[in-house]
Write an enzyme that holds these catalytic residues in place. Structure first.
Site, PDB file in Angstrom:
ATOM      1  N   LYS A  79      49.925  31.157  46.182  1.00  0.00           N
ATOM      2  CA  LYS A  79      48.703  31.629  45.208  1.00  0.00           C
ATOM      3  C   LYS A  79      48.263  33.048  45.958  1.00  0.00           C
ATOM      4  CE  LYS A  79      44.652  29.746  42.896  1.00  0.00           C
ATOM      5  NZ  LYS A  79      43.925  28.664  42.655  1.00  0.00           N
ATOM      6  N   SER A 154      43.210  27.634  37.613  1.00  0.00           N
ATOM      7  CA  SER A 154      43.534  28.907  38.070  1.00  0.00           C
ATOM      8  C   SER A 154      44.717  29.321  38.638  1.00  0.00           C
ATOM      9  CB  SER A 154      42.326  29.266  38.941  1.00  0.00           C
ATOM     10  OG  SER A 154      42.339  28.700  40.022  1.00  0.00           O
ATOM     11  N   SER A 178      42.423  23.174  39.182  1.00  0.00           N
ATOM     12  CA  SER A 178      43.554  24.367  39.188  1.00  0.00           C
ATOM     13  C   SER A 178      44.818  24.159  39.563  1.00  0.00           C
ATOM     14  CB  SER A 178      42.861  25.525  40.017  1.00  0.00           C
ATOM     15  OG  SER A 178      41.809  25.994  39.200  1.00  0.00           O
TER      16      SER A 178
END
Ligand code: GLN
Length: 492
Positions: A79, A154, A178
């Site tokens: 990420k 997210s 997330s």
């Protein structure tokens, strides 16, 4: 071999160990897929092919020299919230579009030590604030199951790369859902560990008392492999716990579903906005668990109405404080031709942050301001404690708690939910972060549009091993986790 991407992590490790293929071949295969398929999915912010191939060659050399770990040579994606030395770390924001970290996050350096090969950095909501990945400065990532839908957020890029087989597994972070919600939206397994289990050092901070990193992959077994490299105490993170780490792979068979007491919070299944199909799939999965020997116990979690207001005070309060460092002076975006210092702060922040981030900074600053601090922030902290107590009472009666991970399946891109509607979608995940507990998402079927549905299992503190094991047992009897989106079936 043309379909490396269908292998599990264990099969990749075995293939590398027995020289059936090299890390270079495996890595090149994923790079080819990324080049061909990612223009449709838009999951990578930065692909690092040269570095990946040189890491792959180093992995192959290490293996020849007898210095490989089990995972040496297997690729992964991070990420874009994990600092990577020499590679841009944007956190999905214009503010950090030009930011190259001088050091690696602990999660990244541990992955390197294990010999994992970094394919690149993947998309996310700006500063991890959101549930769709649409707030990214780099545009929306698509859900591999249906390109007109969001992958969730997210950690939407992390979910999309795995679901489209553009990486075998990926790191994510979870401040309020997330990891679990995008895993749910993309039909994956994703683990949010106990607060303090994984080092936060080098992770761009959103809400420091809630942030926690974890693995996202197809199966619990694949997650266990990545979790083995992520977990552990780190002197560079004062909130990381100095506590022995389990061997998550070795423990996959350690917990039996037989005799397991699963708590079903009745309030959770009466939430307005819980989609009927999601409810049905989750209830079917609970029936299956019951058939495998679990006992379902109805429990009370009475604080559910306080979850969203409490989280949406504490998370923005911490964010407003964490994000004060982006001032246009030290690093990150700086406005053109500032007329004075105030103008520099003002315009750098107004131009560098997107709308959702600005909204959170405003809410958080308000909640922390003199005069409102006691009424909002302090009160939210007190309610947070009651939420935690509610869970602890439940764990006196049951081993784990079951819930949907999200009230709906993946939204359409551009559905333009108003902010409060979007915040309400976090109802099943945020309390877990407020309490600091671990929880896992497991795919348990599809809605009428063939969009995935996820079951969430919430465990007591430090029960990551138990959660992975339960889902692993479930996955031995079901095949939801092996189903692939059409785009993942395509060969590069
Ligand atoms: N959707 C939640 C939020 O917007 C959770 C985000 C996260 O876990 N990073 O805050």
């Amino acid at each position: 071999m043309t379909d490396f991407h269908r292998l599990s992590i264990r099969e990749m490790a075995e293939g590398l160990a027995s020289s059936q293929f090299s890390s270079r071949e495996l890595t090149q295969h994923y790079l080819n897929r990324i080049a061909r398929i990612d223009p449709q999915v838009k999951s990578y912010v930065t692909v690092t092919p040269e570095q990946a191939l040189s890491e792959a060659d180093a992995a192959d050399a290490a293996r020849k020299a007898g210095q490989a770990t089990q995972l040496t040579g297997i690729p992964l994606a991070h990420k874009d919230i994990f600092c990577t030395q020499g590679i841009r770390t944007s956190a999905g924001s214009k503010m950090l579009d030009n930011f190259i970290s001088p050091y690696d996050a602990t999660v990244v350096s541990k992955a390197k030590q294990a010999g994992l090969v970094t394919l690149g950095k993947v998309n996310m909501d700006e500063f991890a604030m959101g549930s769709t990945s649409e707030s990214s400065y780099y545009g929306a990532t698509r859900n591999p199951w249906n390109l007109e839908h969001v992958p969730g957020g997210s950690s939407g890029g992390s979910a999309a790369v795995v679901a489209a087989d553009l990486a075998p597994f990926a790191t994510g972070t979870d401040t309020g859902g997330s990891i679990r919600q995008p895993a749910s939206f993309c039909g994956l397994t994703g683990l949010k560990p106990t607060y303090g289990r994984v080092s936060r050092f080098g992770i761009v901070a959103f809400a420091s008392s809630l942030d926690q990193a974890g693995p996202m992959a197809r199966s619990a077994e694949d997650c266990a492999f990545l979790m083995n490299t992520m977990a552990g105490h780190d002197a560079k993170d004062s909130t990381s716990m100095d506590k022995a780490v389990d061997d998550y792979v070795a423990d996959l068979d350690a917990t039996s579903i037989k005799g397991l007491r699963i708590g079903i919070p009745k309030q959770y299944f009466n939430v307005a906005g819980l989609d009927a199909q999601v409810k049905a799939r989750v209830e079917e999965s609970l029936k299956q668990l019951e058939q495998l020997g679990a006992t379902l116990v109805e429990i009370d979690l009475n604080m559910v109405e306080s979850y969203v207001p409490t989280y949406y005070l504490i998370a923005p309060a911490e964010a407003s404080s964490n994000l004060s460092r982006y001032d246009g002076v030290r690093y990150g975006y700086r406005c053109e031709n500032p007329t004075n210092l105030l103008d520099l702060y003002n315009r750098s922040r107004s131009e560098g942050f997107g709308a959702e981030v600005q909204r959170r900074i405003l809410i958080g600053t308000y909640a922390l301001s003199a005069g409102y601090y006691d009424a909002y922030y302090v009160k939210a902290q007190k309610v947070r404690r009651l939420i935690q107590q509610d869970f602890l009472n439940a764990f006196a009666q049951v081993d784990v708690i079951a819930a949907p991970s999200a009230p709906t399946t993946a939204y359409k891109i551009g559905a333009s939910l108003d902010p409060v509607e979007m915040y309400l979608g976090d109802i099943y995940t945020i309390a877990v972060n407020l309490a600091g507990l671990p929880a896992i998402n497991a795919p348990v079927g599809f809605d009428q549009n063939k969009l995935p549905v996820g079951l969430q299992l919430i465990g007591n503190y430090w029960s990551e091993s138990q959660l992975l094991s339960i889902v692993h047992q479930y996955q031995q009897h079901t095949d939801w986790h092996t189903q692939r989106a059409a785009i993942a079936e395509e060969n590069a």
